[in-house]
Design a protein around this motif. Structure first.
Motif, PDB file in Angstrom:
ATOM      1  N   ILE A   1      22.016  46.683  46.581  1.00 40.71           N
ATOM      2  CA  ILE A   1      22.351  47.858  45.156  1.00 40.71           C
ATOM      3  C   ILE A   1      23.275  46.680  44.225  1.00 40.71           C
ATOM      4  N   ALA A   2      24.303  45.540  44.720  1.00 43.70           N
ATOM      5  CA  ALA A   2      24.567  44.984  44.059  1.00 43.70           C
ATOM      6  C   ALA A   2      23.562  44.174  43.097  1.00 43.70           C
ATOM      7  N   LEU A   3      22.099  43.848  43.418  1.00 42.36           N
ATOM      8  CA  LEU A   3      21.712  43.561  42.909  1.00 42.36           C
ATOM      9  C   LEU A   3      21.277  44.265  41.545  1.00 42.36           C
ATOM     10  N   THR A   4      20.692  45.253  42.151  1.00 43.43           N
ATOM     11  CA  THR A   4      20.583  46.379  41.380  1.00 43.43           C
ATOM     12  C   THR A   4      21.892  46.612  39.959  1.00 43.43           C
ATOM     13  N   LEU A   5      22.730  46.677  40.190  1.00 43.96           N
ATOM     14  CA  LEU A   5      23.903  46.738  39.190  1.00 43.96           C
ATOM     15  C   LEU A   5      24.142  45.829  38.502  1.00 43.96           C
ATOM     16  N   ALA A   6      24.304  44.422  38.785  1.00 42.49           N
ATOM     17  CA  ALA A   6      24.117  42.673  37.867  1.00 42.49           C
ATOM     18  C   ALA A   6      22.576  42.852  36.797  1.00 42.49           C
ATOM     19  N   VAL A   7      22.133  43.330  37.613  1.00 46.36           N
ATOM     20  CA  VAL A   7      20.583  43.545  36.364  1.00 46.36           C
ATOM     21  C   VAL A   7      20.494  44.553  35.928  1.00 46.36           C
ATOM     22  N   LEU A   8      20.704  45.865  35.940  1.00 57.18           N
ATOM     23  CA  LEU A   8      21.405  46.799  34.889  1.00 57.18           C
ATOM     24  C   LEU A   8      22.122  46.880  33.527  1.00 57.18           C
ATOM     25  N   LEU A   9      23.493  46.087  34.512  1.00 54.68           N
ATOM     26  CA  LEU A   9      24.179  45.897  33.512  1.00 54.68           C
ATOM     27  C   LEU A   9      23.846  45.200  32.495  1.00 54.68           C
ATOM     28  N   ALA A  10      23.553  43.741  32.728  1.00 56.06           N
ATOM     29  CA  ALA A  10      23.410  42.921  31.636  1.00 56.06           C
ATOM     30  C   ALA A  10      22.037  43.067  30.694  1.00 56.06           C
ATOM     31  N   PHE A  11      21.191  44.150  31.617  1.00 53.89           N
ATOM     32  CA  PHE A  11      19.894  44.680  31.144  1.00 53.89           C
ATOM     33  C   PHE A  11      20.913  45.649  29.773  1.00 53.89           C
ATOM     34  N   ASN A  12      21.455  46.814  30.206  1.00 55.50           N
ATOM     35  CA  ASN A  12      21.968  47.466  29.153  1.00 55.50           C
ATOM     36  C   ASN A  12      22.870  46.647  28.191  1.00 55.50           C
ATOM     37  N   TRP A  13      23.250  45.559  28.097  1.00 55.08           N
ATOM     38  CA  TRP A  13      23.910  44.991  27.214  1.00 55.08           C
ATOM     39  C   TRP A  13      23.479  44.221  26.549  1.00 55.08           C
ATOM     40  N   ALA A  14      21.814  43.487  26.944  1.00 58.41           N
ATOM     41  CA  ALA A  14      21.279  43.074  26.238  1.00 58.41           C
ATOM     42  C   ALA A  14      21.061  43.709  24.961  1.00 58.41           C
ATOM     43  N   LEU A  15      20.539  44.945  25.344  1.00 59.19           N
ATOM     44  CA  LEU A  15      20.085  46.058  24.770  1.00 59.19           C
ATOM     45  C   LEU A  15      20.866  46.843  23.497  1.00 59.19           C
ATOM     46  N   ARG A  16      21.833  46.697  24.031  1.00 58.79           N
ATOM     47  CA  ARG A  16      22.919  47.048  23.080  1.00 58.79           C
ATOM     48  C   ARG A  16      23.184  45.502  21.923  1.00 58.79           C
ATOM     49  N   GLU A  17      23.108  44.495  22.728  1.00 60.45           N
ATOM     50  CA  GLU A  17      23.745  43.663  22.179  1.00 60.45           C
ATOM     51  C   GLU A  17      22.561  43.205  20.894  1.00 60.45           C
ATOM     52  N   TYR A  18      21.135  43.362  21.125  1.00 59.90           N
ATOM     53  CA  TYR A  18      20.210  43.256  20.384  1.00 59.90           C
ATOM     54  C   TYR A  18      19.448  43.861  19.955  1.00 59.90           C
ATOM     55  N   ASN A  19      20.103  44.977  19.374  1.00 62.02           N
ATOM     56  CA  ASN A  19      19.982  46.431  19.439  1.00 62.02           C
ATOM     57  C   ASN A  19      18.454  46.806  19.352  1.00 62.02           C
ATOM     58  N   GLY A  20      18.093  46.276  21.314  1.00 64.49           N
ATOM     59  CA  GLY A  20      16.936  46.828  21.596  1.00 64.49           C
ATOM     60  C   GLY A  20      15.471  46.388  21.363  1.00 64.49           C
ATOM     61  N   ASP A  21      15.766  44.917  21.314  1.00 65.99           N
ATOM     62  CA  ASP A  21      14.737  43.893  21.890  1.00 65.99           C
ATOM     63  C   ASP A  21      14.022  44.078  23.040  1.00 65.99           C
ATOM     64  N   LEU A  22      13.322  44.000  23.319  1.00 60.32           N
ATOM     65  CA  LEU A  22      13.112  44.295  25.151  1.00 60.32           C
ATOM     66  C   LEU A  22      12.237  42.422  25.684  1.00 60.32           C
ATOM     67  N   LEU A  23      11.777  41.953  24.213  1.00 58.01           N
ATOM     68  CA  LEU A  23      11.770  40.052  24.686  1.00 58.01           C
ATOM     69  C   LEU A  23      12.883  40.003  25.078  1.00 58.01           C
ATOM     70  N   ILE A  24      14.042  40.353  24.672  1.00 58.82           N
ATOM     71  CA  ILE A  24      15.345  39.344  24.923  1.00 58.82           C
ATOM     72  C   ILE A  24      16.188  39.904  26.885  1.00 58.82           C
ATOM     73  N   ALA A  25      15.672  41.616  25.891  1.00 59.25           N
ATOM     74  CA  ALA A  25      16.611  42.160  27.345  1.00 59.25           C
ATOM     75  C   ALA A  25      16.019  41.668  28.096  1.00 59.25           C
ATOM     76  N   ARG A  26      14.632  42.073  28.398  1.00 54.16           N
ATOM     77  CA  ARG A  26      14.056  41.505  29.323  1.00 54.16           C
ATOM     78  C   ARG A  26      14.074  39.904  30.212  1.00 54.16           C
ATOM     79  N   THR A  27      14.285  39.203  29.447  1.00 57.76           N
ATOM     80  CA  THR A  27      14.581  37.364  29.310  1.00 57.76           C
ATOM     81  C   THR A  27      16.096  37.742  30.016  1.00 57.76           C
ATOM     82  N   VAL A  28      16.960  38.598  29.508  1.00 59.90           N
ATOM     83  CA  VAL A  28      18.111  38.690  30.554  1.00 59.90           C
ATOM     84  C   VAL A  28      18.105  38.632  31.535  1.00 59.90           C
ATOM     85  N   ALA A  29      17.583  40.009  31.578  1.00 61.51           N
ATOM     86  CA  ALA A  29      17.497  40.963  33.537  1.00 61.51           C
ATOM     87  C   ALA A  29      16.577  40.136  34.452  1.00 61.51           C
TER      88      ALA A  29
END
Length: 342
Positions: A214-242
């Protein structure tokens, strides 16, 4: 084989019995039945002048009381009891071929202290197997939850198949193997013996796997969500962050998995040299995947900035904290319950 008084004197000198402990001789054993012997062995420390049949009966009585019975011997007349015991131990130098062929363990130096060393080594091996299984299962369950929840929440999938393959084949493998080299916890010989029927994945491990996943899932999804918002939905960057968050989180929490009961800070961060090397190699390989230009199209990664790394480090600490808190509270309660019922 000694007479009663001699056997008692030796046993007391060795600290094997107190005044209240009972003593049985071969003659007394002949006079009692198996059911009575089952009760007698609970308080008997010394048996004197016993025969081959007596040794077998004693072993059987101990096993009926759910004890782990070990038998040491060197002669032909010990073979039956060696075979009947949970573990038969034969002398390697003075032992007969029959005794050595029947025994489960042979002491090559005829030193009884070697048995203690063997028990300690066995406990360390079993403990390290549990750590290895715990680490890999929590990693894999966490990866499954990340993909499953992202689909359930109608989010883009944070991790691509090639990235998951890299995680399983490269990132998880090195730290997991390093866990198998742990030297053992300081009080491993003082821990109550486990129930022989207890599986490797017991209640404590189930709880730990659930919390870590659960902790791993929470950490990755929070980071992924942050990157999507920070980079206007750029999946390449968001997936790299995740992808980076998951790898870094697993490498950091591998240090916490080195013990089920002791805090990482009590064990020492750098006391397992192989773990340090394993995590360093995995981290260097991660950097290559992210920053080497010809690898980026293969793994669908993007060169991260310092700002990205600062966010990733914050999120990847979550599983480590969850593991340490789990040791302090949940595992502590489970082990206390186990000791009360032992």
């Amino acid at each position: 084989g000694d007479y009663k008084d001699t056997a008692v004197a030796i046993a007391r000198d060795l600290g094997m019995m107190e005044n209240e402990n009972a003593v049985l001789t071969g003659t007394q054993l002949d006079m009692i039945g198996d059911e009575e012997l089952k009760e007698k062995v609970r308080e008997t420390s010394v048996y004197a002048r016993v025969s081959l049949e007596h040794k077998v009966r004693i072993v059987d009585a101990l096993k009926k009381n759910n004890h782990i019975a070990a038998m040491t011997g060197d002669g032909v007349n010990d073979a039956m009891a060696l075979k009947r015991a949970d573990i038969g131990v034969s002398m390697g130098i003075t032992g007969t071929d029959v005794a050595k062929g029947t025994a489960d363990m042979v002491l090559m130096d005829d030193n009884f202290a070697t048995i203690v060393s063997a028990v300690e080594e066995g406990r360390i091996i079993f403990s390290n197997i549990r750590k290895f299984v715990f680490f890999l299962l929590s990693c894999n369950v966490g990866e499954i939850l990340i993909v499953f929840l992202s689909i359930l929440l109608q989010l883009p999938v944070p991790l691509l198949p090639i990235q998951l393959l890299w995680l399983n084949l490269v990132t998880d493998s090195f730290p997991a193997l390093a866990l198998g080299t742990e030297k053992g916890e300081p009080d491993i010989m003082k821990v109550k013996r486990r129930n022989i029927k207890e599986p490797i994945i017991n209640n404590a491990m189930f709880v730990g796997i659930a919390i870590q996943s659960i902790a791993l899932t929470l950490a990755v999804l929070l980071a992924f969500n942050w990157a999507l918002r920070e980079y206007n939905g750029d999946l390449l960057i968001a997936r790299t962050v995740a992808f980076t968050t998951l790898i870094l989180a697993e490498l950091i929490r591998a240090y916490s998995c080195r013990s089920e009961r002791y805090s990482l800070f009590k064990l020492g961060v750098f006391t397992n040299r192989i773990m340090v090397i394993a995590t360093f190699v995995s981290f260097v390989l991660l950097l290559l995947v992210i920053y080497v230009p010809f690898l980026q199209p293969i793994f669908k990664t993007y060169p991260l900035s310092i700002k990205d790394w600062s966010e990733i480090i914050l999120y990847c600490i979550i599983p480590l904290l969850a593991g340490e808190i789990n040791k302090l509270f949940v595992n502590k309660l489970l082990y206390r319950h186990k000791e009360r019922t032992a």
